[in-house]
Design an enzyme around this catalytic site. Structure first.
Site, PDB file in Angstrom:
ATOM      1  N   ASP A  62      17.275  84.651 125.723  1.00 22.16           N
ATOM      2  CA  ASP A  62      18.613  84.319 125.241  1.00 22.16           C
ATOM      3  C   ASP A  62      19.483  85.576 125.114  1.00 22.16           C
ATOM      4  OD1 ASP A  62      20.601  82.656 124.420  1.00 22.16           O
ATOM      5  OD2 ASP A  62      19.878  82.421 122.372  1.00 22.16           O
ATOM      6  N   GLY A  63      20.777  85.386 125.345  1.00 26.65           N
ATOM      7  CA  GLY A  63      21.730  86.473 125.102  1.00 26.65           C
ATOM      8  C   GLY A  63      22.390  87.020 126.361  1.00 26.65           C
TER       9      GLY A  63
ATOM     10  N   HIS B 208      23.489  86.796 133.614  1.00 27.26           N
ATOM     11  CA  HIS B 208      22.303  86.123 134.153  1.00 27.26           C
ATOM     12  C   HIS B 208      21.684  86.935 135.295  1.00 27.26           C
ATOM     13  CE1 HIS B 208      23.127  82.864 131.533  1.00 27.26           C
ATOM     14  NE2 HIS B 208      24.230  82.493 132.140  1.00 27.26           N
TER      15      HIS B 208
ATOM     16  N   SER C 191      17.225  74.968 130.824  1.00 28.17           N
ATOM     17  CA  SER C 191      16.737  73.798 130.075  1.00 28.17           C
ATOM     18  C   SER C 191      17.407  72.525 130.576  1.00 28.17           C
ATOM     19  CB  SER C 191      17.033  73.982 128.586  1.00 28.17           C
ATOM     20  OG  SER C 191      18.416  73.787 128.350  1.00 28.17           O
TER      21      SER C 191
ATOM     22  N   GLU D 204      19.147  70.783 128.892  1.00 27.65           N
ATOM     23  CA  GLU D 204      20.466  70.746 128.237  1.00 27.65           C
ATOM     24  C   GLU D 204      21.463  71.716 128.890  1.00 27.65           C
ATOM     25  OE1 GLU D 204      17.514  70.973 126.343  1.00 27.65           O
ATOM     26  OE2 GLU D 204      17.636  68.797 126.105  1.00 27.65           O
ATOM     27  N   ASN D 205      20.949  72.676 129.658  1.00 30.21           N
ATOM     28  CA  ASN D 205      21.841  73.705 130.231  1.00 30.21           C
ATOM     29  C   ASN D 205      22.814  73.158 131.290  1.00 30.21           C
ATOM     30  OD1 ASN D 205      19.440  76.457 130.024  1.00 30.21           O
ATOM     31  ND2 ASN D 205      21.081  75.891 128.627  1.00 30.21           N
TER      32      ASN D 205
ATOM     33  N   ARG E 150      26.643  73.270 130.699  1.00 33.11           N
ATOM     34  CA  ARG E 150      27.453  74.490 130.830  1.00 33.11           C
ATOM     35  C   ARG E 150      28.504  74.328 131.935  1.00 33.11           C
ATOM     36  NH1 ARG E 150      24.127  79.702 129.152  1.00 33.11           N
ATOM     37  NH2 ARG E 150      23.123  78.744 127.372  1.00 33.11           N
TER      38      ARG E 150
ATOM     39  N   SER F  75      14.557  75.448 120.428  1.00 27.94           N
ATOM     40  CA  SER F  75      15.388  74.926 121.515  1.00 27.94           C
ATOM     41  C   SER F  75      14.599  74.116 122.537  1.00 27.94           C
ATOM     42  CB  SER F  75      16.155  76.058 122.203  1.00 27.94           C
ATOM     43  OG  SER F  75      17.054  76.654 121.308  1.00 27.94           O
TER      44      SER F  75
HETATM   45  C1  FPP Z   1      20.283  82.127 127.961  1.00 25.96           C
HETATM   46  O1  FPP Z   1      21.308  83.045 127.677  1.00 25.96           O
HETATM   47  C2  FPP Z   1      19.885  82.253 129.347  1.00 25.96           C
HETATM   48  C3  FPP Z   1      19.887  81.241 130.267  1.00 25.96           C
HETATM   49  C4  FPP Z   1      20.277  79.861 129.954  1.00 25.96           C
HETATM   50  C5  FPP Z   1      19.537  81.496 131.668  1.00 25.96           C
HETATM   51  C6  FPP Z   1      18.410  82.464 131.858  1.00 25.96           C
HETATM   52  C7  FPP Z   1      18.268  82.751 133.282  1.00 25.96           C
HETATM   53  C8  FPP Z   1      17.944  83.941 133.800  1.00 25.96           C
HETATM   54  C9  FPP Z   1      17.658  85.160 133.006  1.00 25.96           C
HETATM   55  C10 FPP Z   1      17.762  84.059 135.233  1.00 25.96           C
HETATM   56  C11 FPP Z   1      16.296  83.818 135.431  1.00 25.96           C
HETATM   57  C12 FPP Z   1      15.902  84.100 136.735  1.00 25.96           C
HETATM   58  C13 FPP Z   1      14.633  84.006 137.120  1.00 25.96           C
HETATM   59  C14 FPP Z   1      14.340  84.396 138.480  1.00 25.96           C
HETATM   60  C15 FPP Z   1      13.554  83.508 136.228  1.00 25.96           C
HETATM   61  P1  FPP Z   1      22.736  82.502 127.271  1.00 25.96           P
HETATM   62  O2  FPP Z   1      23.556  82.365 128.478  1.00 25.96           O
HETATM   63  O3  FPP Z   1      22.586  81.245 126.460  1.00 25.96           O
HETATM   64  O4  FPP Z   1      23.268  83.670 126.392  1.00 25.96           O
HETATM   65  P2  FPP Z   1      24.251  83.568 125.156  1.00 25.96           P
HETATM   66  O5  FPP Z   1      23.438  83.024 124.022  1.00 25.96           O
HETATM   67  O6  FPP Z   1      24.652  84.977 124.945  1.00 25.96           O
HETATM   68  O7  FPP Z   1      25.394  82.685 125.537  1.00 25.96           O
END
Ligand code: FPP
Length: 240
Positions: free
Chosen positions: A27-28, A44, A72, A74-75, A78, A196
Site C-alpha cells: 500500500d501507498g 504503481h 483486489s 475492489e480495486n 478506481r 482489506s
Molecule cells: C496500493 O497502493 C497498490 C495497488 C492497489 C497496486 C499494487 C500494484 C503494484 C505495486 C504493481 C504490482 C506489479 C507486479 C508485477 C506484482 P494505493 O494505490 O492504494 O496507494 P495509496 O494508499 O497511496 O492510494
C-alpha cells in the site's frame, strides 16, 4: 532467526523454518507519486520495481514463499486510467518474466478469480505457473483477489464435487493458495492497519506487521525490521 556474517559484508538476517511464508499488502503507491507531483500510476510502476527488489531480498534471506496483493476485487472501483495502468504493468510483467533471469529460481503463481481476464492472458499465467513450478522460491501474485470471494469459490467447488461433509482441510484444498503453507507474517505498508480482504482464511494465525513506509520506499532494512518483529513474538496458536 540467525544473523549471518558473510565474507566482506555486514551481518545480515537469515530466517529459519519458523518463517517460511511472508505476505505483503503493497500500500501507498498512489500517495508516494502524489507527494512527488506525479500521477498515481507512476507510483504503481515504481511499486512494481520495489516488488522485484523485495522478492529478490526475501529469497536471499531464506524465505520460501512470498505473496503480494497486487489488485483486489475492489480495486476495479478506481478510475479507469489507473486500473488500465496497473493491468498494463501486470501484463508487461507476465510477458517479460519468461525472459528474466529470475525464471530459473522463482515459481510464479497467480491467485484470485482469473476468469475475468482474457483467455490469452489466462493461458500466459497458467504457462508461467506450470513452467516454473519446480523452482524453490514460490511467489504468489494476487490479482482480482478477495479473501471472501476465495472462500465462496472454494465452497462452490466443493458443492460441485458433491461434498456434503466439509472440513477445514477441504476448504483449504480449494483455495487459490492450495498447497502453499499459510503465511507466517503479513506486512502492510502505507500506514493503515486493516487486512482489506487479504488472505482471510490463511492468515488465521499469521503475525501482522504494519509500517508507515510507503510501498515504493520499502527497503531491505524495513524487511529486516518486520522479520525481527516476527521473531520477537511468541506464537501460541491458541495454546498457552
Ligand atoms: C496500493 O497502493 C497498490 C495497488 C492497489 C497496486 C499494487 C500494484 C503494484 C505495486 C504493481 C504490482 C506489479 C507486479 C508485477 C506484482 P494505493 O494505490 O492504494 O496507494 P495509496 O494508499 O497511496 O492510494
Amino acid at each position: 532467526m540467525v544473523l549471518k556474517k558473510e565474507k566482506g559484508s555486514a551481518e545480515r538476517i537469515l530466517v529459519d523454518e519458523r518463517l517460511q511464508h511472508i505476505a505483503f499488502i503493497m500500500d501507498g503507491n498512489g500517495r508516494w507519486a502524489q507527494k512527488r507531483g506525479m500521477p498515481r500510476k507512476y507510483g504503481h510502476s515504481v511499486g512494481a520495481q520495489t516488488f522485484r527488489r523485495i522478492a529478490g531480498y526475501c529469497r536471499e534471506i531464506g524465505i520460501h514463499y512470498m505473496t503480494v496483493y497486487a489488485f483486489s476485487t475492489e480495486n476495479w472501483k478506481r478510475p479507469p486510467e489507473e486500473v488500465r495502468a496497473i493491468m498494463g504493468i501486470l501484463e508487461d510483467y507476465i510477458q517479460k518474466f519468461s525472459e528474466m533471469t529470475e525464471k530459473e529460481s522463482i515459481h510464479i503463481r497467480f491467485i484470485g478469480n482469473l476468469s475475468v481476464f482474457s483467455k490469452d492472458l489466462q493461458e500466459k499465467m497458467e504457462n508461467l505457473d506450470r513452467e516454473t513450478a519446480s523452482n524453490p522460491f514460490h511467489l504468489n501474485i494476487a490479482i482480482n483477489y478477495g479473501g471472501r470471494e476465495e472462500i465462496v469459490h472454494a465452497c462452490k467447488a466443493l458443492i460441485c464435487e458433491g461434498k456434503t461433509d466439509i472440513g477445514e482441510a477441504d476448504i483449504a484444498a480449494h483455495l487459490y493458495t492450495a498447497g502453499c503453507p499459510d503465511p507466517d507474517l503479513v506486512v502492510r505498508t502505507g500506514g493503515d492497519t486493516r487486512t482489506s480482504n487479504f488472505l482471510l482464511w490463511q492468515s488465521a494465525y499469521a503475525e501482522y506487521h504494519f509500517t508507515s513506509v510507503l510501498w515504493p520506499d520499502l527497503s531491505e532494512s524495513d524487511v529486516d525490521a518486520a522479520v525481527a518483529a516476527f521473531y520477537s513474538r511468541h506464537r501460541r496458536f491458541g495454546g498457552v
